[in-house]
Enzyme design. Structure first.
Site, PDB file in Angstrom:
ATOM      1  N   GLN A 194       0.828  -1.203   0.000  1.00 59.62           N
ATOM      2  CA  GLN A 194       0.000   0.000   0.000  1.00 59.62           C
ATOM      3  C   GLN A 194       0.866   1.258   0.000  1.00 59.62           C
ATOM      4  OE1 GLN A 194      -2.211   1.863   3.364  1.00 59.62           O
ATOM      5  NE2 GLN A 194      -4.045   1.080   2.352  1.00 59.62           N
ATOM      6  N   CYS A 210      -6.141   7.318   5.356  1.00 63.32           N
ATOM      7  CA  CYS A 210      -5.460   7.586   6.618  1.00 63.32           C
ATOM      8  C   CYS A 210      -5.820   8.980   7.129  1.00 63.32           C
ATOM      9  CB  CYS A 210      -3.941   7.478   6.454  1.00 63.32           C
ATOM     10  SG  CYS A 210      -3.074   7.863   7.990  1.00 63.32           S
ATOM     11  N   HIS A 241     -13.702   2.270   4.606  1.00 64.95           N
ATOM     12  CA  HIS A 241     -13.830   2.423   6.060  1.00 64.95           C
ATOM     13  C   HIS A 241     -15.040   3.317   6.281  1.00 64.95           C
ATOM     14  CE1 HIS A 241     -12.014   2.879  10.233  1.00 64.95           C
ATOM     15  NE2 HIS A 241     -13.092   3.635  10.229  1.00 64.95           N
ATOM     16  N   GLY A 256     -14.359  -1.303   9.550  1.00 62.74           N
ATOM     17  CA  GLY A 256     -14.775  -0.416  10.644  1.00 62.74           C
ATOM     18  C   GLY A 256     -15.609  -1.138  11.675  1.00 62.74           C
TER      19      GLY A 256
END
Length: 324
Positions: free
Chosen positions: A72, A102, A171, A205
């Site tokens: 990644q 992020c 997420h 999540g």
């Protein structure tokens, strides 16, 4: 069967999230042992890679026993992303993943990670730069949007699919939520139900138990689930979830012996990969998680933290095994 390019995964795969300072090869090896189907490196700065930064290059280490595995990357500059894609090609992972999720300030401030959620056109250009400069399948991990008033995941999913990504992990929080509050998977379900979307959609999540994994699988119709923080010090979560989905029965929690065995393996592999000093130092953040909820453990925790050789550490583990 779920396919990402030519990678074949089980019908409902479980993915280990790429976590900074956690998802390194020793930890990935442990999660693979306990049933993770697809794993990713810690996220790597595209700028760091093209500058030949030692820390970034070390994160490119992958091993055959962990395949399929993705590397990644993150960044906010198209040229750096395209050049880093070419570097990644040389180490031959199974896929490249782009981090657009992020939420950490130092990443966002550089216009990378979740910072790109403010500029979807830039997100598209960065994705295009990666897709065009690698022969590997490209996937993306992102969030619902910048904040509650700008949920942009619908547009993101369609446009990035059009650019050629082959899977999307969402997420189910906004950047402004960081890791707080509840994730809202209804947005992921909406993406999955969009007739335009043909690529696999993975949800991420708040998955911290086998029951929750089953509930979210059935409620939101995703193609697979990514587990992040709940796997730290708890690599068994993958086998627990899979057993529960298959049989409807919960596996018993890991015994003290199993916890010791996992922590010991993790430490041994960490030392093999990083050297004794760094390997043991970086293991310290994991011990509290491996032995969470164990009564009267404080004395042993201190001993684990102060062990300066693998031999010392092994003798502490033997003491725990004998006395508890």
């Amino acid at each position: 069967m779920v396919k990402i390019g030519n990678i074949q995964l089980p019908d409902f795969p479980f993915l280990l999230a790429p976590m900074e300072d956690v998802s390194d090869p020793p930890f990935r090896r442990l999660c693979k042992m306990y049933g993770a189907d697809l794993m990713y490196s810690e996220f790597i700065s595209s700028e760091g890679l093209i500058r030949d930064a030692l820390k970034s290059k070390k994160k490119l280490d992958i091993f055959d026993y962990e395949r399929p595995v993705g590397i990644q990357i993150f960044g906010g500059d198209e040229e750096a992303m395209s050049l880093s894609s070419k570097i990644i090609d040389t180490v031959q992972p199974d896929l490249v993943d782009i981090n657009f999720g992020c939420p950490v300030k130092k990443v966002v401030c550089k216009g990378a990670g979740a910072g790109v959620l403010k500029d979807i056109d830039l997100m598209v250009r960065l994705t295009r730069a990666v897709v065009r400069n690698t022969h590997l399948p490209v996937t993306v991990k992102t969030r619902l949007g910048w904040d509650e008033s700008s949920i942009t995941i619908d547009e993101i999913a369609e446009r990035l699919q059009d650019e050629g990504i082959q899977a999307l992990t969402i997420h189910a929080r906004t950047r402004s939520q960081m890791y707080k509050g509840h994730s809202d998977w209804s947005h992921i379900a909406r993406i999955k139900n969009n007739p335009r979307i043909k690529i696999p959609i993975f949800g991420n999540g708040d998955i911290n138990s086998a029951q929750k994994a089953k509930e979210y699988k059935e409620t939101y119709g995703v193609d697979g689930i990514m587990v992040g923080r709940a796997a730290i010090g708890n690599p068994w979560i993958f086998s627990q979830i899979k057993h529960y989905l298959k049989t409807g029965e919960e596996l018993p929690p890991p015994t003290l012996h199993q916890r010791i065995e996992a922590a010991q393996r993790h430490a041994t592999w960490s030392v093999e990969w990083k050297g004794e000093r760094t390997g043991l130092l970086e293991m310290r953040k994991h011990y509290s998680n491996y032995f969470k909820g164990i009564c009267n453990f404080k004395e042993y925790k201190t001993q684990l933290f102060t062990a300066s050789t693998l031999q010392e550490l092994d003798s502490v583990f033997q003491k725990i095994q004998k006395n508890m």
